[in-house]
Design an enzyme around this catalytic site. Structure first.
Site, short mmCIF file in Angstrom:
data_model
loop_
_atom_site.label_atom_id
_atom_site.label_comp_id
_atom_site.label_asym_id
_atom_site.label_seq_id
_atom_site.Cartn_x
_atom_site.Cartn_y
_atom_site.Cartn_z
N ASP A 148 -3.13 -18.00 3.45
CA ASP A 148 -3.24 -17.46 4.81
C ASP A 148 -2.99 -18.53 5.88
OD1 ASP A 148 -3.70 -15.45 6.66
OD2 ASP A 148 -5.59 -14.81 5.76
N TRP A 183 2.10 -14.66 8.50
CA TRP A 183 2.24 -13.59 9.51
C TRP A 183 3.63 -13.56 10.16
CZ3 TRP A 183 -2.19 -16.50 12.25
CH2 TRP A 183 -3.33 -16.52 11.42
N GLY A 184 4.62 -14.17 9.50
CA GLY A 184 5.96 -14.19 10.09
C GLY A 184 6.13 -15.26 11.15
N ASP A 204 -1.26 -8.69 10.44
CA ASP A 204 -1.94 -7.79 9.50
C ASP A 204 -1.68 -6.31 9.80
OD1 ASP A 204 -3.01 -10.01 8.33
OD2 ASP A 204 -5.09 -9.33 8.45
#
Ligand SMILES: *[C@@H]1O[C@H](CO)[C@@H](O)[C@H](O)[C@H]1NC(C)=O
Ligand SMILES: *[C@@H]1O[C@H](CO)[C@@H](O)[C@H](O)[C@H]1NC(C)=O
Length: 351
Positions: A148, A183-184, A204
């Site tokens: 993450d 998350w790009g 998300d």
């Protein structure tokens, strides 16, 4: 026709040379992840129950092989040697025992960490501890790591942080599927194929239609970066969760399948409805996702209705006809027109 063939062959050889060589995710990962259903509210009884249910429900038989524990599995502090340990209250048996249990069911075991100082829920992250954490994961028998992007120092370049864990995982010698969750941020599709087996294209997902559309829209046009071993990830499935109607859950599943997204179930399996199970185990849809050709589908035409399409190994095409509207004058179903030439976009090189 000849120039078309050349184009396709050339593309394939260029892409192959720049792909991560860890043998993982030759087709998109199929599995289960705890986050969408439980957030940080997880413990070892839940993981055992979920493993059991993956088998008894038929999900495993349908191809879902990874069981991934997301955030909140560790203690709040590392030990004196800087090592992470399973949360003493919620996972008293330890992660090796969890992994052994999951493996005993014929499933693969996945875990979670973070490329910043802390995870999103405030547990220790792996930044500057990549080597010892990767070693712990390998020792425990981890087969999959979701990584993450919370608490990342602004001064720290995203590529460096994600490459550090790639290097550490490789150094363990254990094949571990590396699922980047940045998350790009920093256009990962441009660089992640060299270091990871998938990368998030979006923030998300939440269990509502607008969120699902946002994840979809952020993935349009990225099919050309995907290939066996390296996939776009518009985030985990919301199939089975309140917030999406049955039709919307079908759309979530069909679209993710044709985009060649990893298909990670994220709902409470103890309350899985027959309908949700039917959607998740639809053989033909999973077959499209897992097709050996390994070419991701993409938006092929967009008018009042959208068409998503991609080629399959046997020379046929998978096509999703998609009505985005849930109300208003655009909502009622009507005929959708598709031009044959639109269905090939993204694979054969049209001028
Ligand atoms: C480590 O990287 C090398 C070079 O790309 C590759 O051949 C090897 O399979 C990798 N090992 C693991 C465990 O990922
Ligand atoms: C859909 O196409 C069929 C066959 O051409 C036609 O009979 C029908 O009226 C069309 N429906 C709509 C809503 O346009």
């Amino acid at each position: 026709m000849i120039s078309t063939t050349f184009c396709a062959l050339l593309l394939a050889s260029v892409l192959q040379a720049s792909c991560l060589d860890n043998g993982q995710a030759r087709s998109p990962a199929l599995g289960y992840n705890t986050w969408n259903a439980y957030g940080g509210d997880i413990d070892e009884d839940l993981i055992r129950a979920t493993a059991d249910l993956m088998v008894s429900s038929g999900l495993k038989k349908a191809g879902y092989h990874y069981l991934v524990i997301d955030d909140a599995w560790s203690n709040l502090q590392r030990d004196d040697q800087g090592r992470l340990h399973a949360n003493s209250d919620r996972f008293p048996s330890g992660m090796k025992t969890m992994a052994d249990y999951v493996h005993s069911k014929g499933l693969k075991f996945g875990m979670y960490s973070d490329a910043g100082s802390h995870t999103c829920l405030g547990y220790p992250g792996s930044r500057y501890h990549e080597k010892e954490d990767a070693e712990s994961f390998a020792d425990w028998g981890v087969d999959f790591l979701k990584y993450d992007n919370c608490w990342a120092p602004a001064s720290d370049w995203v590529i460096d942080r994600y490459t550090a864990m790639h290097t550490a995982l490789n150094g363990t010698g254990r094949p571990i599927l590396y699922s980047m969750c940045d998350w790009g941020v920093g256009d990962p599709w441009l660089w992640a194929p060299k270091i990871a087996n998938s990368w998030r294209t979006t923030g998300d997902i939440s269990p509502n239609w607008e969120s699902m559309l946002r994840c979809l829209d952020n993935t349009i046009g990225l099919s050309k970066y995907a290939k066996p071993g390296a996939w776009n990830d518009p985030d985990m499935l919301e199939v089975g969760n309140p917030g999406l109607t049955e039709q919307e859950q079908r759309a979530n599943f069909a679209l993710w399948a044709v985009l060649k997204s990893p298909l990670m179930v994220g709902t409470d399996l103890r309350r899985l409805s027959k309908t949700a199970l039917e959607i998740l185990t639809a053989e033909e849809v999973i077959a499209v996702n897992q097709d050996k050709l390994g070419v991701a589908g993409d938006l092929a035409s967009s008018n009042a209705r959208q068409v998503y399409a991609g080629p399959l190994e046997d020379g046929s095409r998978a096509v999703v006809l998609f009505n985005r509207h849930t109300s208003g004058t655009q909502y009622p179903l009507s005929n959708v027109t598709v031009q044959w030439q639109d269905l090939g976009k993204g694979w054969i090189c049209f001028s």
